[in-house]
Scaffold this motif. Structure first.
Motif, PDB file in Angstrom:
ATOM      1  N   THR A 155      12.508 -12.707  -1.416  1.00  0.00           N
ATOM      2  CA  THR A 155      12.028 -11.514  -1.571  1.00  0.00           C
ATOM      3  C   THR A 155      11.298 -11.199  -0.522  1.00  0.00           C
ATOM      4  O   THR A 155      11.561 -10.163   0.397  1.00  0.00           O
ATOM      5  N   SER A 156      10.463 -11.956  -0.083  1.00  0.00           N
ATOM      6  CA  SER A 156       9.486 -11.658   1.508  1.00  0.00           C
ATOM      7  C   SER A 156      10.245 -12.335   2.580  1.00  0.00           C
ATOM      8  O   SER A 156      10.209 -11.736   3.422  1.00  0.00           O
ATOM      9  N   SER A 157      11.057 -13.294   2.369  1.00  0.00           N
ATOM     10  CA  SER A 157      11.748 -13.983   3.739  1.00  0.00           C
ATOM     11  C   SER A 157      12.639 -12.807   4.096  1.00  0.00           C
ATOM     12  O   SER A 157      13.005 -13.023   5.289  1.00  0.00           O
ATOM     13  N   THR A 158      13.424 -12.123   3.407  1.00  0.00           N
ATOM     14  CA  THR A 158      14.222 -10.981   3.813  1.00  0.00           C
ATOM     15  C   THR A 158      13.438  -9.637   3.791  1.00  0.00           C
ATOM     16  O   THR A 158      13.744  -8.604   4.568  1.00  0.00           O
ATOM     17  N   GLY A 159      12.329  -9.615   3.358  1.00  0.00           N
ATOM     18  CA  GLY A 159      11.624  -8.238   3.114  1.00  0.00           C
ATOM     19  C   GLY A 159      10.742  -7.797   4.450  1.00  0.00           C
ATOM     20  O   GLY A 159      10.741  -6.594   4.592  1.00  0.00           O
ATOM     21  N   SER A 160      10.616  -8.777   5.457  1.00  0.00           N
ATOM     22  CA  SER A 160       9.828  -8.191   6.527  1.00  0.00           C
ATOM     23  C   SER A 160      10.953  -7.650   7.468  1.00  0.00           C
ATOM     24  O   SER A 160      10.646  -6.566   7.940  1.00  0.00           O
ATOM     25  N   VAL A 161      12.117  -7.915   7.261  1.00  0.00           N
ATOM     26  CA  VAL A 161      13.032  -7.215   8.125  1.00  0.00           C
ATOM     27  C   VAL A 161      13.392  -5.890   7.363  1.00  0.00           C
ATOM     28  O   VAL A 161      13.503  -4.789   8.055  1.00  0.00           O
ATOM     29  N   GLY A 162      13.495  -5.952   6.146  1.00  0.00           N
ATOM     30  CA  GLY A 162      13.795  -4.650   5.390  1.00  0.00           C
ATOM     31  C   GLY A 162      12.537  -3.471   5.695  1.00  0.00           C
ATOM     32  O   GLY A 162      12.812  -2.359   5.983  1.00  0.00           O
ATOM     33  N   ALA A 163      11.367  -3.996   5.777  1.00  0.00           N
ATOM     34  CA  ALA A 163      10.304  -3.184   6.048  1.00  0.00           C
ATOM     35  C   ALA A 163      10.151  -2.664   7.350  1.00  0.00           C
ATOM     36  O   ALA A 163       9.813  -1.600   7.417  1.00  0.00           O
ATOM     37  N   ALA A 164      10.549  -3.562   8.288  1.00  0.00           N
ATOM     38  CA  ALA A 164      10.520  -3.057   9.826  1.00  0.00           C
ATOM     39  C   ALA A 164      11.839  -2.063   9.843  1.00  0.00           C
ATOM     40  O   ALA A 164      11.425  -1.061  10.541  1.00  0.00           O
ATOM     41  N   VAL A 165      12.856  -2.079   9.011  1.00  0.00           N
ATOM     42  CA  VAL A 165      13.957  -1.047   9.399  1.00  0.00           C
ATOM     43  C   VAL A 165      13.530   0.048   8.769  1.00  0.00           C
ATOM     44  O   VAL A 165      13.659   1.316   9.320  1.00  0.00           O
ATOM     45  N   ALA A 166      12.939  -0.035   7.810  1.00  0.00           N
ATOM     46  CA  ALA A 166      12.522   1.449   6.843  1.00  0.00           C
ATOM     47  C   ALA A 166      11.560   2.110   7.970  1.00  0.00           C
ATOM     48  O   ALA A 166      11.607   3.438   8.127  1.00  0.00           O
TER      49      ALA A 166
END
Lengths: 449, 449
Positions: free
Chosen positions: A155-166
């Motif tokens: 969740t978090s190891s991919t989440g920083s990329v998701g948050a940056a994209v958003a």
């Protein structure tokens, strides 16, 4: 090319081009997130983090959900604290193909930044949320399952990329800046499964939100990273693949063709999703026992046949408190059987240590069967008189086959938010959250939540 | 037991029990760090980060080094920005056994928190710094070399733990709290080698500093993680070991017996340490050419035999700017030969693109020899008339065998700080930094730097 492809796709995504089903999935994801973040806002884990960090708050521009608009923080801290709150009851959403809980990191960053900057419509927010969730899930798929197996909290190891994209999408970053933002996010790899059962588990999505926001802020100022951040020999995917072979091109290539947000499910119970089939079955058995006028005291034992992950992740025999209860299929089954319900209240410390709950819990046995699907279970209750009840769950409630309805999501929202805000305010918050998509300025909605 | 052992050792470490040589190494590490953080403070990478983040600053309690005490931030942002500044010229220290640059993450967190909280003596700071550096290096040794080989930037991937230990020590955390702090730090794994050559490389130690500080702040409030955070099956070491077998017990068991801080070396040149032998040799050859009255124009070619890592890490043939110049053994050799010096000024953009430098650079060839030690090199200059000069470097200056003297460290400090503060203020800062160990209140010293 994965980094540049993802950046290009996200930058060019338009609200108008989103299929209706995707918009609907985004709204349901955001709605469910808001309920969870409100519901978790007064949890001791959040309180500890708030107390530790409030001396460092900058200009308080961004709402901390769940405090009736009365508590704010700077956007970075709001992202962190709302992210923690959204996950602390283990009640959030699940992208079933990866067990990513995608909305927490992405929405926490997005809403905190959106309120700070102001002027974004509900359409902007839902489009950016979709971009971020697709980003997290696609890169998660690329390293699944070895990445999770070795011990990363995906969740978090991919989440920083998701948050940056958003956030980068809200900022209108250029394709090049977006790629740099993805890179700065990719070096902040947060979350180890060893922390499951502690405060730090919910720190993970919060910190991922904050890391992604930070990455976008830096990229906006021209901070450089690598345009091959995800795919390079010593880039994100190869480093965190846990010995597997990353399939970035395959999954990034499906962006906009196959929407992961449509495969995002919502938890009916505030605990690890793997034990949901057993809880669902126990709740159905509770109803059957009541219907037939049987007595709970007459239960001799309960035999559950479950997917092996249930044993691996949720086999705490003697949970000591609510948090440990979430990692006990035995507790979940016991409250399902006894109360016909397994909401946040049933994971309170006093319920977990209640002697009548423990009495039932100790009668439940679970055996793994690797031939079962993850959302499948077989339950047998043996009564003292030799009679038995059986229940087969092919797909647990909350699965893609038996999704939570909007009504069930509303009930879940009001139930958990009501424990924090009171029922009347929880209902108002629910109404406001369902209408986020129509808002001209989401910052105003945030202040009411 | 590694997590608890490390926590226990760090909590119980006393300034009075530190060997004199360790205290001296700690002072030299801190002194060198301060010079580097001042020297890097006006670098564009730092400026971009400052511009991105200053809107979020909380109460400005902690100095940003290098601005004559005039710029401050909250402790978390000061940790980040000073950490970036300390590494941005690739001029900091190196624990040679792991290539960790240990002081950046640890001191950035420590000084930012120390100034925020106030009242700590130089002795307190040096003891906490030592604890943090030992923590980073021991856990780095436990996963070396596979951890670095797979692509982690080991400075930051170990640095958040080091920073947490150091700040936790200043906070007087209990052993249990310290273990929890180590756990919260361990889930924030920062830094990928793919970013070398970009702004994000120096973001790594900054973010590690901030992550470690955050971990200690949370643990102080009772935030829980795992007392087996480092050694658990899905804990830090196994997850980031890159396929190797972590040796945590071995290295954590040596805490206080073998001091890693004594094996911390200081860079004489602001670039990757692997090309230092070649630069050292070229500087010595410059002196020989001048002594013998030879002409640089008469150089036909320069043959360097180097350790294979030199080729792997620093073989940029045509660097475009100062940053890329740091990853070019050819540029480093060229300025060494031409100017007899390779300081920050020789890594300026205009020097890297100077045609006379390029002319020499293009004459240099480097061949790997895996039989060489990392700090060994053989150089041959062939002149147009068929004559040659040879130079063998057994240990580069700045190695443990040929350490930088205090005088050389002072010259390095004043040289780089002078470019930011002017020479007179740089000398005052240097004097103040050498006296940090005697200070009763380091917060006062920080305000003068």
């Amino acid at each position: 090319m994965a980094t540049k492809s993802l950046a290009s796709w996200a930058v060019n995504l338009q609200p108008s081009s989103l299929p209706t089903s995707v918009k609907q999935a985004a709204l349901r994801s955001l709605y469910n997130y808001i309920g969870c973040a409100i519901g978790g806002s007064d949890h001791p884990t959040v309180t500890k983090a708030y107390n530790a960090l409030s001396p460092f708050f900058g200009k308080e521009t961004s709402s901390l959900l769940g405090h009736k608009g009365s508590k704010k923080a700077d956007a970075q801290h709001a992202a962190l604290l709302n992210g923690i709150a959204s996950h602390v009851h283990d009640y959030d959403d699940t992208h079933l193909a990866t067990i990513i809980h995608p909305t927490g990191p992405v929405a926490s960053a997005l809403l905190a930044y959106g309120e700070y900057k102001g002027g974004f419509s509900g359409e902007d927010i839902l489009c950016a949320l979709t971009a971020g969730i697709e980003a997290s899930c696609k890169i998660g798929l690329a390293v699944w399952p070895e990445h999770y197996d070795i011990g990363w909290h995906i969740t978090s190891s991919t989440g920083s990329v998701g948050a940056a994209v958003a956030v980068g999408k809200l900022m209108h970053l250029s394709e090049e800046q977006m790629a740099q933002a993805i890179g700065v996010a990719a070096v902040q790899v947060v979350g180890l499964r060893e922390m499951f059962g502690s405060d730090t588990k919910s720190f993970h999505p919060g910190r991922a939100a904050q890391s992604g926001l930070l990455a976008a802020l830096l990229a906006e100022q021209g901070y450089t990273s690598s345009e091959k951040a995800l795919e390079a020999k010593r880039g994100w995917a190869n480093v965190v693949a846990g010995g597997g072979t990353p399939k970035l091109d395959q999954f990034v290539g499906e962006l906009g063709k196959k929407w992961e947000i449509e495969a995002n499910a919502f938890k009916p119970f505030p605990c690890g999703i793997v034990c949901h089939p057993a809880i669902d079955g126990c709740i159905q058995l509770h109803q059957e026992i009541q219907r037939k006028g049987l007595k709970f005291d007459d239960i001799k034992d309960v035999q559950a046949v479950v997917h092996p992950l249930v044993i691996e992740l949720t086999s705490k025999r003697t949970p000591k408190d609510g948090l440990e209860g979430k990692f006990s299929v035995f507790h979940g089954g016991a409250v399902g059987l006894l109360y016909g319900k397994a909401g946040p209240a049933q994971y309170g410390d006093t319920v977990v240590t209640d002697s009548s709950v423990i009495a039932v819990r100790d009668k439940i046995d679970a055996q793994p069967d690797k031939n079962l699907k993850a959302d499948e279970t077989y339950l047998t209750i043996n009564f003292e008189d030799g009679s038995k009840l059986e229940k087969r769950i092919d797909h647990a409630v909350g699965s893609l086959e038996v999704p939570m309805t909007d009504e069930q999501l509303t009930a879940k929202f009001v139930d958990q938010a009501g424990l924090v805000l009171g029922e009347a305010d929880a209902k108002s918050a629910s109404d406001a959250a369902w209408r986020v998509g129509e808002s001209k300025n989401v910052a105003e909605v945030m202040r009411t939540l």
